[in-house]
Design an enzyme around this catalytic site. Structure first.
Site, PDB file in Angstrom:
ATOM      1  N   TYR A  26      -5.277  15.849  16.930  1.00 50.04           N
ATOM      2  CA  TYR A  26      -5.115  16.775  15.722  1.00 50.04           C
ATOM      3  C   TYR A  26      -6.524  16.918  15.408  1.00 50.04           C
ATOM      4  O   TYR A  26      -7.388  16.458  15.642  1.00 50.04           O
ATOM      5  CB  TYR A  26      -4.215  16.490  14.610  1.00 50.04           C
ATOM      6  CG  TYR A  26      -4.494  15.213  14.216  1.00 50.04           C
ATOM      7  CD1 TYR A  26      -5.060  14.651  13.351  1.00 50.04           C
ATOM      8  CD2 TYR A  26      -3.590  14.036  14.622  1.00 50.04           C
ATOM      9  CE1 TYR A  26      -5.297  13.456  12.460  1.00 50.04           C
ATOM     10  CE2 TYR A  26      -3.512  12.688  14.184  1.00 50.04           C
ATOM     11  CZ  TYR A  26      -4.575  12.541  13.236  1.00 50.04           C
ATOM     12  OH  TYR A  26      -4.600  11.275  12.512  1.00 50.04           O
ATOM     13  N   ASP A  29       0.785  -2.761   4.579  1.00 48.65           N
ATOM     14  CA  ASP A  29       0.980  -3.502   5.691  1.00 48.65           C
ATOM     15  C   ASP A  29       1.100  -5.060   5.340  1.00 48.65           C
ATOM     16  O   ASP A  29       1.537  -5.716   6.354  1.00 48.65           O
ATOM     17  CB  ASP A  29      -0.298  -3.396   6.607  1.00 48.65           C
ATOM     18  CG  ASP A  29      -0.092  -2.014   7.695  1.00 48.65           C
ATOM     19  OD1 ASP A  29       0.754  -1.084   7.186  1.00 48.65           O
ATOM     20  OD2 ASP A  29      -0.977  -1.905   8.345  1.00 48.65           O
TER      21      ASP A  29
HETATM   22  P1  FAD Z   1      -5.086  -2.388   5.467  1.00 48.89           P
HETATM   23  O1  FAD Z   1      -5.366  -0.827   5.788  1.00 48.89           O
HETATM   24  O2  FAD Z   1      -5.077  -3.287   6.636  1.00 48.89           O
HETATM   25  O3  FAD Z   1      -6.204  -2.760   4.297  1.00 48.89           O
HETATM   26  C1  FAD Z   1      -6.261  -4.219   3.927  1.00 48.89           C
HETATM   27  C2  FAD Z   1      -7.463  -4.547   3.174  1.00 48.89           C
HETATM   28  O4  FAD Z   1      -7.625  -5.794   2.932  1.00 48.89           O
HETATM   29  C3  FAD Z   1      -8.870  -4.203   4.334  1.00 48.89           C
HETATM   30  O5  FAD Z   1      -9.724  -3.715   3.618  1.00 48.89           O
HETATM   31  C4  FAD Z   1      -9.090  -5.942   4.599  1.00 48.89           C
HETATM   32  O6  FAD Z   1     -10.595  -6.000   4.828  1.00 48.89           O
HETATM   33  C5  FAD Z   1      -8.888  -6.531   3.133  1.00 48.89           C
HETATM   34  N1  FAD Z   1      -8.527  -7.834   3.518  1.00 48.89           N
HETATM   35  C6  FAD Z   1      -7.747  -8.509   4.362  1.00 48.89           C
HETATM   36  N2  FAD Z   1      -7.835  -9.760   3.906  1.00 48.89           N
HETATM   37  C7  FAD Z   1      -8.383 -10.026   2.978  1.00 48.89           C
HETATM   38  C8  FAD Z   1      -8.792 -11.320   2.210  1.00 48.89           C
HETATM   39  N3  FAD Z   1      -8.585 -12.447   2.587  1.00 48.89           N
HETATM   40  N4  FAD Z   1      -9.645 -10.841   1.153  1.00 48.89           N
HETATM   41  C9  FAD Z   1     -10.051  -9.913   0.803  1.00 48.89           C
HETATM   42  N5  FAD Z   1      -9.749  -8.811   1.589  1.00 48.89           N
HETATM   43  C10 FAD Z   1      -9.052  -8.970   2.381  1.00 48.89           C
HETATM   44  N6  FAD Z   1      -0.286   5.776   8.866  1.00 48.89           N
HETATM   45  C11 FAD Z   1      -0.084   6.767   8.277  1.00 48.89           C
HETATM   46  O7  FAD Z   1       0.314   7.162   7.107  1.00 48.89           O
HETATM   47  N7  FAD Z   1      -0.704   8.180   9.035  1.00 48.89           N
HETATM   48  C12 FAD Z   1      -1.223   8.080  10.280  1.00 48.89           C
HETATM   49  O8  FAD Z   1      -1.674   9.263  10.684  1.00 48.89           O
HETATM   50  C13 FAD Z   1      -1.556   6.593  10.660  1.00 48.89           C
HETATM   51  N8  FAD Z   1      -2.005   6.592  11.912  1.00 48.89           N
HETATM   52  C14 FAD Z   1      -2.171   5.392  12.285  1.00 48.89           C
HETATM   53  C15 FAD Z   1      -2.706   5.220  13.714  1.00 48.89           C
HETATM   54  C16 FAD Z   1      -2.985   3.989  14.186  1.00 48.89           C
HETATM   55  C17 FAD Z   1      -3.776   3.995  15.850  1.00 48.89           C
HETATM   56  C18 FAD Z   1      -2.761   2.890  13.487  1.00 48.89           C
HETATM   57  C19 FAD Z   1      -3.308   1.661  14.160  1.00 48.89           C
HETATM   58  C20 FAD Z   1      -2.318   2.897  12.357  1.00 48.89           C
HETATM   59  C21 FAD Z   1      -1.893   4.157  11.667  1.00 48.89           C
HETATM   60  N9  FAD Z   1      -1.285   4.305  10.381  1.00 48.89           N
HETATM   61  C22 FAD Z   1      -1.139   5.559   9.906  1.00 48.89           C
HETATM   62  C23 FAD Z   1      -0.967   2.998   9.754  1.00 48.89           C
HETATM   63  C24 FAD Z   1      -1.839   2.894   8.500  1.00 48.89           C
HETATM   64  O9  FAD Z   1      -3.524   2.866   9.201  1.00 48.89           O
HETATM   65  C25 FAD Z   1      -1.907   1.560   7.777  1.00 48.89           C
HETATM   66  O10 FAD Z   1      -0.365   1.476   7.770  1.00 48.89           O
HETATM   67  C26 FAD Z   1      -2.468   1.329   6.585  1.00 48.89           C
HETATM   68  O11 FAD Z   1      -4.014   1.736   6.716  1.00 48.89           O
HETATM   69  C27 FAD Z   1      -2.088   0.144   6.035  1.00 48.89           C
HETATM   70  O12 FAD Z   1      -2.997   0.157   4.655  1.00 48.89           O
HETATM   71  P2  FAD Z   1      -3.159  -1.293   3.792  1.00 48.89           P
HETATM   72  O13 FAD Z   1      -3.832  -0.835   2.676  1.00 48.89           O
HETATM   73  O14 FAD Z   1      -1.656  -1.761   3.508  1.00 48.89           O
HETATM   74  O15 FAD Z   1      -3.654  -2.237   4.807  1.00 48.89           O
END
Ligand code: FAD
Length: 372
Positions: free
Chosen positions: A208, A286
């Site tokens: 896209y 996540d």
């Molecule tokens: P994360 O993005 O994993 O963030 C976690 C953060 O915590 C990171 O910055 C990390 O550095 C930090 N961290 C980890 N451990 C520690 C620690 N011990 N101390 C301090 N900091 C720490 N979702 C959609 O809604 N639309 C899409 O189009 C989409 N496309 C995707 C395509 C692909 C190929 C993939 C793999 C995923 C896609 N997703 C999509 C899913 C989406 O990317 C994730 O579900 C989302 O980024 C999760 O966000 P989060 O903030 O929960 O976790």
């Protein structure tokens, strides 16, 4: 007391953690975000934000900033078979607000969220890795930098390998889902703002436009028996992804030929947790419900979590009751979403007569979809 003036530490400055930081800070909480990375950055790739995710960003006052990044508004989802023949086009015009399905560059979304969190008063501490949390009514955050800090509430937004989840008793380890994903962004774009889904045996490609159609996002997924790399992502050669999709139609092959830089991910998952909180520590995104990307909802679910959690904490002085309200409101919905994304994995990758039958079904479904 609700959430006003309470000290909340959010572990992780991803999409979920930063959205929660703004949501909680706007309701008066004293918010500190601890992020292990030394800068706020995202992988160079796109992300689809569907109307449910945008509704939260709108409620948080960030819709204007998100749209100002030049994110194209999606018009339709187009399904194609291995040879590139169109099976169906599902216009998004039937949605209540058709312009609310956006294609964003991840770096742009993270930038908007980080600025939004800071503007609401949240403090972002980069280069702060959290080692563990001692849960309890006054949880203690143990970090390599900064030592031990007692706070009112800890929010674990630290992704798939969450140490906060471990701290509150999660013992299962992430499992490989049998899928790997290459992600790349190529310069230039042609064609309308549509999600193109090219399906082939054991593989598919989603593509896209991004940033005012100056870029195009590519996600290419292939089934694999195992993933032997130590890290869950690494740089790969353009030749590797081009080789894996050499039998697909001319359109995806032409896109893959334009790739200069590409990374490959082993896609891992865990089952959705049954306990989302322990003491005054709670999980989101996540960290609690990692999902396959085949419904483009992982980040949108994290964004929804942030809103519901902030609202629940603001509504009562009883933190445990607020966490239970939050988990109750979210659990069934995220299980449904995770299951639907997992189901798409095999639907996209069908082979032989099964593929022919399914594609006929899609054609019929497409023929009854509203035109636009
Ligand atoms: P994360 O993005 O994993 O963030 C976690 C953060 O915590 C990171 O910055 C990390 O550095 C930090 N961290 C980890 N451990 C520690 C620690 N011990 N101390 C301090 N900091 C720490 N979702 C959609 O809604 N639309 C899409 O189009 C989409 N496309 C995707 C395509 C692909 C190929 C993939 C793999 C995923 C896609 N997703 C999509 C899913 C989406 O990317 C994730 O579900 C989302 O980024 C999760 O966000 P989060 O903030 O929960 O976790």
């Amino acid at each position: 007391m609700s959430i006003r003036n309470r000290h909340v530490v959010i572990v992780g400055a991803g999409i979920g953690g930063l959205t929660a930081a703004r949501a909680l800070a706007l309701r008066g909480a004293r918010v500190s975000v601890l992020e292990q990375a030394s800068e706020i950055a995202e992988v160079g790739a796109g992300i689809q934000i569907s109307p449910n995710g945008l509704a939260v960003l709108r409620a948080l006052g960030l819709e204007g900033a998100v749209r100002a990044t030049g994110a194209p508004e999606a018009q339709a989802v187009v399904l194609r078979d291995r040879r590139g023949r169109r099976l169906a086009r599902f216009p998004l015009a039937g949605l209540e607000r058709p312009g609310d399905y956006l294609f964003l560059h991840r770096a742009d979304l993270i930038e908007v969220l980080a600025q939004g969190a800071r503007a609401a008063g949240a403090e972002l501490h980069l280069g702060h890795q959290v080692d563990r949390v001692a849960p309890g009514l006054r949880p203690v955050v143990h970090a390599a930098r900064g030592g031990a800090t007692e706070v009112d509430i800890v929010v674990g937004a630290d992704g798939l390998h969450s140490v906060v989840a471990e701290s509150i008793g999660r013992r299962d380890t992430p499992f490989f889902t049998g899928q790997v994903a290459w992600r790349a962004v190529v310069a230039g774009d042609e064609g309308p703002p549509e999600v193109e889904l090219h399906m082939g045996p054991g593989r598919h490609i989603v593509t896209y436009p991004l940033r005012d159609h100056r870029l195009r996002n590519i996600v290419a997924v292939e089934e694999r028996r195992d993933w032997t790399q130590e890290s869950w992502s690494r740089r790969d050669s353009a030749a590797a992804v081009q080789g894996a999709f050499s039998r697909m139609g001319p359109r995806p092959r032409a896109l893959l030929d334009r790739i200069e830089t590409v990374h490959v991910w082993g896609l891992f998952r865990r089952r959705v947790a049954t306990d989302w909180h322990g003491g005054n520590t709670v999980l989101m995104g996540d960290a609690v419900h990692p999902t396959l990307p085949f419904l483009a909802q992982g980040a949108c679910m994290a964004i929804e979590d942030a809103w519901v959690l902030a609202e629940a904490l603001d509504a009562t002085d009883d933190t445990r009751a607020a966490f239970e309200t939050y988990q109750r409101a979210r659990h069934a919905r995220v299980v449904r979403t995770v299951d639907a994304a997992t189901g798409n994995a095999w639907k996209y990758h069908l082979r032989g007569p099964l593929a022919t039958g399914a594609q006929l079904g899609i054609r019929l479904l497409g023929a009854t979809a509203p035109r636009s």
